[in-house]
Design a protein around this motif. Structure first.
Motif, short mmCIF file in Angstrom:
data_model
loop_
_atom_site.label_atom_id
_atom_site.label_comp_id
_atom_site.label_asym_id
_atom_site.label_seq_id
_atom_site.Cartn_x
_atom_site.Cartn_y
_atom_site.Cartn_z
N LYS A 28 25.45 25.80 -21.76
CA LYS A 28 24.70 26.91 -22.35
C LYS A 28 23.85 27.62 -21.29
N THR A 29 23.48 28.85 -21.62
CA THR A 29 22.53 29.58 -20.78
C THR A 29 21.25 29.81 -21.56
N ILE A 30 20.16 29.42 -20.97
CA ILE A 30 18.87 29.59 -21.64
C ILE A 30 18.14 30.78 -21.02
N GLU A 31 17.67 31.68 -21.88
CA GLU A 31 16.91 32.83 -21.39
C GLU A 31 15.43 32.51 -21.40
N PHE A 32 14.84 32.54 -20.23
CA PHE A 32 13.40 32.33 -20.11
C PHE A 32 12.77 33.72 -20.04
N VAL A 33 12.28 34.18 -21.18
CA VAL A 33 11.76 35.56 -21.25
C VAL A 33 10.36 35.62 -20.66
#
Lengths: 358, 653
Positions: A28-33
């Motif tokens: 998975k790819t996690i978006e760190f906003v």
């Protein structure tokens, strides 16, 4: 209709069963906003954490930092709260600049920070220093500085720079803020001798002000201090030789600071510094995902590589993880209504700040 | 010190370092060429890769990019008439007319060569000054910085073309646009039209693309030809180099201007090209060809914009305060690498500093060389039918604008400002003063307030202030001395019988300034004093222009309309405005990616009469480009109604 009910029941059953499975982020790819522009303090902080978090989460996902700047972080935070799903694939890193407008009921704020789940909080500190021409050598001389007119470079009345202006007011110093200067240019104005009093957050202070102090061009007075487990202010571990604000006040005036103004200062100093940079998960994130993050971050802050690098990047501060992070954010996001009203009134009185109606 | 310099050179020439520098140069040229994307976007692409890299390689990567963006962006400015990045806006004024005339090769080679000279000049200044610059930079207090903005605003005189009054009004409009949003002193939302989007201030990239790119694209579409009126690129490659050597005075002085502007924290490098251009016009004896393809108008901004990097690195390394937008991100990169910029860095890690300097110089040479190499291919774009080029340009411009704050507002502002630019162009309201006003607005207001608050009125008598005031007056005098420049739009005579439409536009300007006055009156003193002064003067000026136009056709240069002598067969303006509206509408409904694909297919079908297969291929490649961009920038595109209702897969979401 019957079918629909059955379908709904099935869904509910699925939802109930789901948490049994432990969170796994493989592939998975996690978006760190990050609601700030690239390369700002919060961005650097997030990019520092990202590879460690990726390594420690189950399944070793990819973590990418996504900058959504605007409105001094309000825009990006609004967007995150509106869009992010509680699946652990979107996380948010905010800062004191996100918490301050929330506490001041800024009309643009459409996020309820208390609903989000904090899993980590990075504290920072700050140090106030003055021009040697004022004749002060340390906090004992603060009394001598009363009545002297001093300029101070500030970003704006409702920015994080509100905290120092409040501090000066409580200290009884005659400080006139000049608005429109970010921290860096404010330091430059201090070096030029245009402003006589200034503060910087810990890392900028270590990097750029300590050389000035060694050269005899600046004198440190006090740090903001940090909160201990009992919720009391103690000396900042990064600056053990400097008194914290309340201590400096006591040294100068022989009594502890008190009153509504001081209560307001405490609330804002925690929101702005002691609990400056939290990592949030979206509202309603399932427990297994929260646990996975807490465990991963706990692992991160204990790895030697992190400890070694973080001292230089983040200062010598204890990173609060899990319950500690929740406790810190609770303090940071709770403000006594009387103190809040006092600050708003003070801002309106002193700086003609008009608050847009929500 | 010399041994450090030599060791740093060896460092730079080592294999891996050169390789990373080449990657940086490659990315830099690419983002430079893509309209609207510049150093800031390029740095943001590279930054995530920097973490964990070894220091020397990472520096090579970042500096390689920083050095060449203002070299690569020249392509777009000269060949397309669209700013390739904020740094090359002024290059358009003379570079684009040269390209249209078939002198693209000469313009490009002059630009690349002078870029290289400017870049190396910047590196030399950095070398010589980094150890002694501290007191120099500290000598520029808020008062001197304010005077530098005044010097910049003084350039409006020579950039106003035929009507000085319209130039001033245009500048005033730019200033007010630059001041719109939260007031720095009080945070009040002045001039914001009640829009949250405006509260942060309008982004420069949106304003620059709107004011220059959209009108140019529509104008070229209406003429329905290729960009180059002459099919050949012309030879002239050597001529361009000879031009640079002949005008060495301009090139060196403008390099100096670039360095100085770059080195002043808070002025931002993006005004350097305009200052240099203005300077070249001011000192020229024969101004008659400026704006119509004078090579000096290419040399000046191009040498200046490459020199900015060298100047901007001085405060970045010495004080940890960036001198320009892209050095701000470079600064973040340094911190990620564990390098703490500041006086300590310069005193204890001089080898790193010289590594940076050498890289800067070498990257400038390599970048210019690469540009020479690829220009025959890139230049062919100007010979394609414009109906094929336009949709791609629009796509990239929309994408670049959306990069500014990733808000629907970016797109809407781009179009609104684009339409404004279109009519300003048509009615002879010069656009460069608007950009100058816009870029300098923040600095002018902030530094004026700061000077007064920090120093009282005694700031007026500081020696630095007096010196800059003298330079300003001398340069304006020089500008006025040798007569007016003809910088106007497309060389049209603009003499008209029917003045109704331009009267309506003048009334629109009156309304804008009147709105500004009314809006500003309700704010507190610190929020309104500076913009209100400008708005009141501008309101009077706009009323004057409207009155002159109302008197009917006259010889006054205030009366102007390019539509007066449009060639027969030119398509109507409304037609292309409808296309823009269509793109907006489709994006609003289906999100940007699908909306753009529909626009592409329809536009190529109806306007370019493209065969179906080619149409499909081009549309697919456009979508692929957007997907690649979305991936690289970690970016979602503007969402439409569809995305509100249905969860769409990447990259359609």
């Amino acid at each position: 209709m019957r079918n629909l009910k059955l379908f709904a029941a099935g869904l509910a059953l699925l939802a109930a069963l789901a948490p049994v499975q432990a969170a796994d982020f493989s592939g998975k790819t996690i978006e760190f906003v990050v609601p700030f522009p690239t390369a700002g303090g919060s961005d650097v902080w997030a990019r520092f954490f990202a590879p460690f978090v990726a390594e420690a989460l189950p399944g070793k996902p990819t973590v990418v930092v996504k900058n959504v700047p605007g409105g001094g972080s309000i825009t990006g935070t609004n967007q995150f709260v509106q869009r992010a799903r509680p699946d652990g694939l979107s996380i948010l890193g905010t800062s004191g600049s996100t918490q301050l407008p929330y506490l001041l009921d800024d009309a643009r704020v459409r996020y309820e920070l208390k609903d989000l789940v904090p899993v980590l909080v990075s504290p920072t500190g700050g140090v106030v220093y003055v021009n040697p021409s004022l004749g002060a050598k340390d906090a004992r001389d603060i009394g001598k500085m009363r009545g002297k007119k001093m300029k101070y470079g500030s970003q704006g009345p409702t920015s994080l720079d509100l905290v120092p202006v409040l501090a000066f007011e409580i200290m009884g110093l005659d400080v006139d803020p000049v608005f429109g200067l970010a921290r860096g240019p404010a330091r430059l104005a201090f070096e030029r001798g245009e402003s006589l009093i200034d503060y910087q957050t810990s890392s900028a202070y270590l990097r750029n002000v300590v050389p000035l102090i060694k050269a005899g061009k600046a004198v440190p007075l006090f740090s903001w201090g940090v909160l201990n487990a009992q919720g009391e202010f103690v000396r900042d571990p990064t600056f053990p030789d400097l008194p914290h604000f309340a201590e400096a006040y006591e040294i100068a005036y022989g009594k502890k600071p008190s009153g509504t103004a001081y209560e307001a200062f405490k609330a804002f100093v925690v929101a702005g510094f002691a609990a400056q940079k939290p990592i949030f998960l979206p509202k309603g994130t399932p427990k297994d995902i929260v646990d996975a993050y807490v465990q991963a971050l706990d692992k991160v802050v204990k790895t030697p590589a992190f400890k070694e690098k973080s001292g230089k990047e983040l200062g010598d501060y204890e990173q609060a993880v899990g319950p500690a992070a929740q406790a810190a954010m609770k303090v940071a996001l709770t403000i006594d209504p009387a103190a809040k009203a006092w600050v708003k009134d003070w801002l309106a009185r002193r700086f003609e700040v008009k608050f847009e109606k929500k | 010190m010399l041994d450090v310099v030599g060791a740093a050179l060896l460092n730079v020439l080592s294999g891996t370092h050169l390789l990373y520098m080449l990657v940086g140069v490659g990315v830099g040229l690419l983002v430079g060429i893509l309209p609207g994307l510049g150093g800031i976007a390029g740095m943001s692409i590279l930054l995530p890769f920097v973490y964990g890299m070894d220091t020397i390689s990472a520096l090579a990567l970042l500096i390689g990019l920083l050095a060449v963006v203002p070299t690569g962006d020249t392509f777009t400015s000269i060949l397309m008439g669209i700013p390739g990045s904020a740094a090359s806006q002024a290059t358009i004024l003379d570079g684009f007319p040269m390209a249209k005339r078939g002198e693209a090769a000469r313009a490009l080679s002059a630009a690349f060569f002078s870029s290289m000279v400017g870049g190396i000049f910047g590196a030399l200044v950095l070398t010589g000054f980094i150890l002694v610059a501290r007191p120099v930079i500290l000598a520029f207090s808020s008062a001197e910085l304010f005077m530098l903005t005044v010097l910049g605003l003084g350039m409006v005189g020579v950039l106003s073309g035929s009507s000085f009054v319209k130039g001033l009004l245009s500048c005033a409009l730019g200033l007010l646009m630059g001041l719109a949003g939260a007031a720095p002193a009080t945070g009040e939302w002045r001039l914001a039209l009640g829009l949250e989007y405006v509260v942060d201030g309008l982004p420069l990239v949106v304003v620059a693309l709107g004011i220059f790119a959209i009108p140019e694209i529509i104008d070229l579409l209406r003429r329905n030809t290729a960009i180059a009126e002459v099919a050949a690129l012309g030879r002239g490659w050597l001529q361009g180099i000879r031009d640079t050597l002949r005008e060495w005075g301009i090139v060196l002085r403008c390099s100096g201007i670039g360095c100085l502007i770059g080195a002043m924290p808070g002025l931002g490098g993006s005004v350097a090209d305009w200052m240099a251009y203005g300077h070249a016009v001011q000192i020229a004896k024969d101004k008659s060809r400026f704006g119509r393809g004078d090579v000096r108008g290419v040399l000046a901004p191009e040498s200046a914009n490459n020199a900015v990097a060298g100047g901007a690195l001085i405060p970045t390394l010495l004080f940890g305060i960036p001198g320009s937008g892209s050095t701000a991100i470079f600064l973040g990169g340094l911190v990620l690498l564990g390098i703490q910029p500041g006086i300590m860095l310069v005193e204890t890690q001089l080898d790193l500093v010289y590594t940076i300097i050498w890289t800067l110089a070498i990257a400038n040479i390599v970048g210019a060389g690469l540009c020479f190499g690829v220009s025959p291919f890139v230049a062919r774009l100007t010979t394609l039918p414009y109906t094929y080029v336009a949709p791609f340009m629009l796509m990239i411009i929309f994408f670049a604008a959306y990069q500014a704050t990733t808000d629907w507002g970016d797109i809407l502002a781009l179009i609104a400002i684009g339409v404004l630019g279109l009519y300003m162009r048509r009615f002879g309201w010069p656009r460069p003063p608007l950009i100058i006003g816009f870029v300098l607005a923040d600095g002018a207001e902030n530094y004026l307030y700061q000077a007064i608050q920090f120093q009282g009125w005694s700031w007026l008598w500081r020696p630095g202030v007096l010196i800059i005031a003298a330079i300003t007056i001398a340069s304006m005098w020089a500008g006025a001395r040798y007569g007016r420049t003809p910088i106007d739009e497309g060389g049209a005579s603009g003499r008209v019988r029917d003045t109704r439409s331009q009267f309506v536009f003048a009334l629109f300007m009156v309304a804008v300034f009147a709105y500004a006055v009314v809006d500003l009156l309700r704010w507190s003193f610190l929020a309104k004093a500076f913009p209100l002064g400008i708005a009141l003067i501008a309101l009077a000026g706009a009323v004057l222009v409207a009155a002159v136009i109302l008197r009917g056709p006259s010889t006054s240069l205030m009366v102007f309309d390019t539509e007066a002598d449009t060639a027969p067969g030119t398509a109507s303006l409304a037609r292309y405005l409808l296309w823009l509206a269509g793109l907006l509408g489709a994006s609003g409904l289906f999100g940007f990616v699908i909306g753009l694909a529909l626009f592409f297919a329809a536009f190529l079908h109806f306007e370019a009469r493209s065969p179906l297969a080619r149409n499909g291929l081009l549309t697919a490649s456009a979508v692929a480009f957007l997907a690649a961009m979305s991936y690289t920038f970690v970016l979602d595109f503007p969402r439409g109604l569809l995305q509100q209702v249905v969860e769409m897969p990447w990259p359609l979401r």
